[in-house]
Design an enzyme around this catalytic site. Structure first.
Site, mmCIF file in Angstrom:
data_model
loop_
_atom_site.group_PDB
_atom_site.id
_atom_site.type_symbol
_atom_site.label_atom_id
_atom_site.label_comp_id
_atom_site.label_asym_id
_atom_site.label_seq_id
_atom_site.Cartn_x
_atom_site.Cartn_y
_atom_site.Cartn_z
ATOM 1 C CB ALA A 126 -0.911 -0.007 1.220
ATOM 2 C CG ASN A 192 0.242 -5.300 6.238
ATOM 3 O OD1 ASN A 192 1.002 -6.242 6.362
ATOM 4 N ND2 ASN A 192 -1.069 -5.424 6.291
ATOM 5 C CG HIS A 222 -0.613 5.126 4.105
ATOM 6 N ND1 HIS A 222 -0.814 4.463 5.291
ATOM 7 C CD2 HIS A 222 -1.431 4.518 3.210
ATOM 8 C CE1 HIS A 222 -1.703 3.507 5.121
ATOM 9 N NE2 HIS A 222 -2.102 3.527 3.863
#
Ligand SMILES: NC(=O)c1ccc[n+]([C@@H]2O[C@H](COP(=O)([O-])OP(=O)(O)OC[C@H]3O[C@@H](n4cnc5c(N)ncnc54)[C@H](O)[C@@H]3O)[C@@H](O)[C@H]2O)c1
Length: 269
Positions: A126, A192, A222
């Site tokens: 991601a 993750n 993020h």
């Protein structure tokens, strides 16, 4: 190795199913086996019939006839299937990078790959800029910071609820600040990206993590900031979720497919 790379896909959930969709008709990458727990065999069989009718649906990775294993199933599946496959000498691609935050687990994966004389590849998933971060590490990194910003409801069922009413937040609130190692222990379902950034950069203890509940956002955002001998960068990702699992970014699927295609491409990037 045959001209077609024969793949065992571990997991047939949101990521596994989307990977099967994207690899339909790919002659260079053939899904030979789909590996799921016994109680998930029937639903995986139905998915396989639709998307990979030649694949066998099984509860462990076949010992023969597999050139590459790709995992999209979690920590337990890495224990049960990836470690033995590596020891047998089969290269593996791992999506559940957060699992490597567990004490000694990254070392066990590495040791299994050494035993088998093969390699385990962790996908960027991601998050982006993992290539830049890992390259910057060669020259020396000073600081790496990861900030995860999500709407308050996304933190339900986590320690973020302790001592506060997430639904009543009116302004952005920092719910965690600390090392990536502490973040992985307290927020394992969000591990993750922090684990991937740590493994590419300064490790779990020297990667600074900040998690934010923000009522002004609807997406998961993020941000990675890094400084070192190379200079510095700041990257912000606003990922769209997969319809089948809102906790998983669509980009994770594309990252897994990219890793698979790069294995067989004459020109890999
Ligand atoms: N690297 C990243 O950025 C990133 C991003 C999102 C998700 N992930 C990870 O990828 C994994 C899969 O995500 P998802 O959204 O597809 O999850 P999901 O829950 O939709 O699917 C999980 C699948 O794994 C199977 N499974 C569970 N335990 C198993 C075992 N022991 N052996 C074999 N199969 C098993 C389940 O039956 C299911 O088919 C998760 O571990 C998740 O944390 C990584």
């Amino acid at each position: 190795m045959s001209s077609t790379t024969r793949i065992a896909l571990i997991g047939c959930g949101a990521i596994g199913t989307s990977v099967l969709e994207l690899l339909q008709g790919d002659v260079a990458l053939e899904i030979k086996a789909i590996v799921v727990p016994t109680d998930a065999l029937a639903s995986a069989q139905a998915t396989a019939q639709r998307l990979a009718p030649r694949a066998q649906v099984v509860s462990s990775v076949p010992a023969d006839g597999i050139d590459l294993v790709v995992e999209a199933a979690g920590h337990a599946a890495i224990e049960a299937h990836v470690l033995p496959a590596l020891e047998r000498g089969t290269p593996c691609i791992v999506a559940s990078v957060g699992a490597l935050s567990a004490e000694g687990f990254a070392e066990r994966l590495e040791a299994a790959a050494v035993t088998g004389g093969t390699q385990v590849q962790l996908i960027a998933g991601a998050i982006g800029a993992i290539d830049a971060l890992a390259a910057a590490r060669v020259g020396g990194l000073d600081t790496v910071r990861y900030t995860g910003r999500k709407p308050p409801h996304a933190w339900k069922g986590t320690p973020a609820e302790e001592g506060r009413d997430l639904g009543a937040l009116t302004a952005e609130t920092v719910i965690f600040e600390g090392s990536a190692r502490e973040a992985a222990m307290l927020y394992p379902k969000n591990a993750n990206v922090a684990a991937t950034v740590s493994l590419a950069g300064l490790g779990l203890d020297r990667t600074f993590v900040r998690l934010i509940a923000d009522p002004a956002v609807t997406e998961n955002i993020h941000t990675v900031e890094a400084e070192g001998a190379f200079g510095d960068f700041e990257l912000t990702m606003r990922n769209k979720p997969l319809a089948a699992n809102p906790k998983t970014s669509a980009l994770t699927v594309y990252s897994a497919v990219r890793a698979l295609r790069n294995r067989v491409a004459a020109l890999a990037i």
